[in-house]
Scaffold this motif. Sequence first.
Motif, PDB file in Angstrom:
ATOM      1  N   GLU A 150      -3.832   6.070  12.155  1.00 18.22           N
ATOM      2  CA  GLU A 150      -4.557   7.111  12.896  1.00 18.22           C
ATOM      3  C   GLU A 150      -5.947   7.344  12.309  1.00 18.22           C
ATOM      4  OE1 GLU A 150      -1.350  10.106  14.761  1.00 18.22           O
ATOM      5  OE2 GLU A 150      -1.402  10.033  12.572  1.00 18.22           O
ATOM      6  N   LEU A 151      -6.041   7.341  10.977  1.00 16.68           N
ATOM      7  CA  LEU A 151      -7.355   7.486  10.354  1.00 16.68           C
ATOM      8  C   LEU A 151      -8.221   6.263  10.637  1.00 16.68           C
ATOM      9  CD1 LEU A 151      -6.596   9.053   6.861  1.00 16.68           C
ATOM     10  CD2 LEU A 151      -7.831  10.090   8.753  1.00 16.68           C
ATOM     11  N   ARG A 152      -7.614   5.094  10.624  1.00 15.75           N
ATOM     12  CA  ARG A 152      -8.365   3.863  10.890  1.00 15.75           C
ATOM     13  C   ARG A 152      -8.985   3.902  12.287  1.00 15.75           C
ATOM     14  NH1 ARG A 152      -9.133  -0.634   8.364  1.00 15.75           N
ATOM     15  NH2 ARG A 152      -7.602  -0.292   6.750  1.00 15.75           N
ATOM     16  N   THR A 153      -8.297   4.501  13.233  1.00 16.01           N
ATOM     17  CA  THR A 153      -8.818   4.616  14.592  1.00 16.01           C
ATOM     18  C   THR A 153      -9.873   5.723  14.702  1.00 16.01           C
ATOM     19  OG1 THR A 153      -6.729   3.849  15.497  1.00 16.01           O
ATOM     20  CG2 THR A 153      -8.168   5.033  16.990  1.00 16.01           C
ATOM     21  N   ALA A 154      -9.555   6.902  14.186  1.00 15.54           N
ATOM     22  CA  ALA A 154     -10.426   8.064  14.360  1.00 15.54           C
ATOM     23  C   ALA A 154     -11.614   8.079  13.392  1.00 15.54           C
ATOM     24  CB  ALA A 154      -9.618   9.348  14.191  1.00 15.54           C
ATOM     25  N   LEU A 155     -11.387   7.658  12.166  1.00 15.35           N
ATOM     26  CA  LEU A 155     -12.419   7.723  11.126  1.00 15.35           C
ATOM     27  C   LEU A 155     -12.522   6.379  10.407  1.00 15.35           C
ATOM     28  CD1 LEU A 155     -11.382  11.192   9.679  1.00 15.35           C
ATOM     29  CD2 LEU A 155     -13.369  10.721  11.094  1.00 15.35           C
ATOM     30  N   TRP A 156     -12.867   5.356  11.151  1.00 18.72           N
ATOM     31  CA  TRP A 156     -12.867   4.001  10.584  1.00 18.72           C
ATOM     32  C   TRP A 156     -13.799   3.872   9.396  1.00 18.72           C
ATOM     33  CZ3 TRP A 156     -17.418   1.428  10.421  1.00 18.72           C
ATOM     34  CH2 TRP A 156     -18.436   1.887  11.254  1.00 18.72           C
ATOM     35  N   ALA A 157     -14.916   4.604   9.359  1.00 14.18           N
ATOM     36  CA  ALA A 157     -15.839   4.514   8.228  1.00 14.18           C
ATOM     37  C   ALA A 157     -15.186   5.040   6.948  1.00 14.18           C
ATOM     38  CB  ALA A 157     -17.118   5.285   8.525  1.00 14.18           C
ATOM     39  N   LEU A 158     -14.369   6.073   7.059  1.00 16.21           N
ATOM     40  CA  LEU A 158     -13.665   6.605   5.894  1.00 16.21           C
ATOM     41  C   LEU A 158     -12.689   5.578   5.337  1.00 16.21           C
ATOM     42  CD1 LEU A 158     -12.898   8.972   3.999  1.00 16.21           C
ATOM     43  CD2 LEU A 158     -11.210   9.631   5.723  1.00 16.21           C
ATOM     44  N   THR A 159     -11.923   4.929   6.208  1.00 13.33           N
ATOM     45  CA  THR A 159     -10.962   3.934   5.723  1.00 13.33           C
ATOM     46  C   THR A 159     -11.665   2.726   5.127  1.00 13.33           C
ATOM     47  OG1 THR A 159     -10.726   2.943   7.919  1.00 13.33           O
ATOM     48  CG2 THR A 159      -9.169   4.671   7.331  1.00 13.33           C
ATOM     49  N   GLU A 160     -12.796   2.329   5.679  1.00 13.88           N
ATOM     50  CA  GLU A 160     -13.561   1.213   5.115  1.00 13.88           C
ATOM     51  C   GLU A 160     -14.145   1.588   3.757  1.00 13.88           C
ATOM     52  OE1 GLU A 160     -14.120  -2.042   6.124  1.00 13.88           O
ATOM     53  OE2 GLU A 160     -12.453  -1.539   7.453  1.00 13.88           O
ATOM     54  N   ALA A 161     -14.650   2.803   3.629  1.00 19.98           N
ATOM     55  CA  ALA A 161     -15.223   3.245   2.358  1.00 19.98           C
ATOM     56  C   ALA A 161     -14.165   3.304   1.266  1.00 19.98           C
ATOM     57  CB  ALA A 161     -15.889   4.608   2.525  1.00 19.98           C
ATOM     58  N   THR A 162     -12.974   3.773   1.592  1.00 20.45           N
ATOM     59  CA  THR A 162     -11.929   3.845   0.571  1.00 20.45           C
ATOM     60  C   THR A 162     -11.498   2.454   0.139  1.00 20.45           C
ATOM     61  OG1 THR A 162     -10.198   4.067   2.247  1.00 20.45           O
ATOM     62  CG2 THR A 162     -11.044   6.086   1.288  1.00 20.45           C
ATOM     63  N   ALA A 163     -11.560   1.491   1.024  1.00 22.73           N
ATOM     64  CA  ALA A 163     -11.185   0.117   0.666  1.00 22.73           C
ATOM     65  C   ALA A 163     -12.115  -0.451  -0.397  1.00 22.73           C
ATOM     66  CB  ALA A 163     -11.207  -0.765   1.912  1.00 22.73           C
ATOM     67  N   HIS A 164     -13.358   0.031  -0.443  1.00 24.16           N
ATOM     68  CA  HIS A 164     -14.348  -0.490  -1.389  1.00 24.16           C
ATOM     69  C   HIS A 164     -14.639   0.474  -2.536  1.00 24.16           C
ATOM     70  CE1 HIS A 164     -15.104  -3.794   1.328  1.00 24.16           C
ATOM     71  NE2 HIS A 164     -15.208  -2.919   2.321  1.00 24.16           N
ATOM     72  N   ALA A 165     -13.864   1.530  -2.656  1.00 23.32           N
ATOM     73  CA  ALA A 165     -14.151   2.564  -3.653  1.00 23.32           C
ATOM     74  C   ALA A 165     -13.739   2.184  -5.063  1.00 23.32           C
ATOM     75  CB  ALA A 165     -13.456   3.872  -3.266  1.00 23.32           C
ATOM     76  N   ALA A 166     -12.752   1.310  -5.206  1.00 24.18           N
ATOM     77  CA  ALA A 166     -12.234   1.008  -6.541  1.00 24.18           C
ATOM     78  C   ALA A 166     -11.367  -0.245  -6.486  1.00 24.18           C
ATOM     79  CB  ALA A 166     -11.417   2.191  -7.053  1.00 24.18           C
ATOM     80  N   THR A 167     -10.793  -0.587  -7.628  1.00 24.44           N
ATOM     81  CA  THR A 167      -9.876  -1.724  -7.706  1.00 24.44           C
ATOM     82  C   THR A 167      -8.560  -1.350  -7.030  1.00 24.44           C
ATOM     83  OG1 THR A 167      -8.945  -0.981  -9.804  1.00 24.44           O
ATOM     84  CG2 THR A 167     -10.873  -2.434  -9.913  1.00 24.44           C
ATOM     85  N   PRO A 168      -7.746  -2.339  -6.660  1.00 24.89           N
ATOM     86  CA  PRO A 168      -6.456  -2.028  -6.026  1.00 24.89           C
ATOM     87  C   PRO A 168      -5.571  -1.119  -6.872  1.00 24.89           C
ATOM     88  CG  PRO A 168      -6.968  -4.338  -5.727  1.00 24.89           C
ATOM     89  CD  PRO A 168      -8.017  -3.786  -6.652  1.00 24.89           C
ATOM     90  N   GLN A 169      -5.599  -1.282  -8.181  1.00 24.83           N
ATOM     91  CA  GLN A 169      -4.778  -0.432  -9.045  1.00 24.83           C
ATOM     92  C   GLN A 169      -5.203   1.028  -8.938  1.00 24.83           C
ATOM     93  OE1 GLN A 169      -6.409  -3.176 -10.022  1.00 24.83           O
ATOM     94  NE2 GLN A 169      -4.924  -4.563 -10.920  1.00 24.83           N
ATOM     95  N   VAL A 170      -6.500   1.270  -8.912  1.00 24.94           N
ATOM     96  CA  VAL A 170      -6.999   2.647  -8.800  1.00 24.94           C
ATOM     97  C   VAL A 170      -6.745   3.195  -7.403  1.00 24.94           C
ATOM     98  CG1 VAL A 170      -9.069   4.099  -8.897  1.00 24.94           C
ATOM     99  CG2 VAL A 170      -8.707   2.333 -10.608  1.00 24.94           C
ATOM    100  N   LEU A 171      -6.912   2.379  -6.372  1.00 19.07           N
ATOM    101  CA  LEU A 171      -6.645   2.832  -5.006  1.00 19.07           C
ATOM    102  C   LEU A 171      -5.217   3.340  -4.857  1.00 19.07           C
ATOM    103  CD1 LEU A 171      -8.364   0.096  -2.802  1.00 19.07           C
ATOM    104  CD2 LEU A 171      -9.154   2.416  -3.238  1.00 19.07           C
ATOM    105  N   ASN A 172      -4.277   2.680  -5.522  1.00 21.90           N
ATOM    106  CA  ASN A 172      -2.868   3.074  -5.427  1.00 21.90           C
ATOM    107  C   ASN A 172      -2.543   4.319  -6.235  1.00 21.90           C
ATOM    108  OD1 ASN A 172      -1.797   1.138  -3.630  1.00 21.90           O
ATOM    109  ND2 ASN A 172      -1.993  -0.389  -5.230  1.00 21.90           N
ATOM    110  N   ALA A 173      -3.383   4.664  -7.205  1.00 26.47           N
ATOM    111  CA  ALA A 173      -3.081   5.800  -8.077  1.00 26.47           C
ATOM    112  C   ALA A 173      -3.985   7.001  -7.853  1.00 26.47           C
ATOM    113  CB  ALA A 173      -3.181   5.370  -9.538  1.00 26.47           C
ATOM    114  N   ALA A 174      -5.224   6.782  -7.453  1.00 32.62           N
ATOM    115  CA  ALA A 174      -6.200   7.866  -7.377  1.00 32.62           C
ATOM    116  C   ALA A 174      -6.025   8.713  -6.120  1.00 32.62           C
ATOM    117  CB  ALA A 174      -7.615   7.300  -7.395  1.00 32.62           C
ATOM    118  N   PRO A 175      -5.845  10.024  -6.278  1.00 34.43           N
ATOM    119  CA  PRO A 175      -5.780  10.893  -5.107  1.00 34.43           C
ATOM    120  C   PRO A 175      -7.179  11.243  -4.614  1.00 34.43           C
ATOM    121  CG  PRO A 175      -5.414  12.179  -7.069  1.00 34.43           C
ATOM    122  CD  PRO A 175      -5.555  10.746  -7.506  1.00 34.43           C
TER     123      PRO A 175
END
Length: 76
Positions: free
Chosen positions: A33-58
């Motif tokens: 739902e976020l990918r559809t409504a706020l695609w820029a937010l989901t794209e930005a989070t994909a590039h925000a950190a390493t996969p390990q941090v993405l899975n742990a960082a709130p």
Amino acid sequence: MPKLDAIRGGGKDSTHLDVLALVTLAAIERNAELRTALWALTEATAHAATPQVLNAAPLGGNIRQRLHCWYFRNEA
């Protein structure tokens, strides 16, 4: 106490989504739902950190990082 690691709302009858503070960046990236409504937010989070941090960082912790991280506070 409410669960703070949830993405609520959405669906065909809702016009907003609530992304609570303890939702991980990976969950934001994967949410359809976020990918559809706020695609820029989901794209930005994909590039925000390493996969390990993405899975742990709130989300809430990532927003506050600038206040506490010496790297972000350093003007040099």
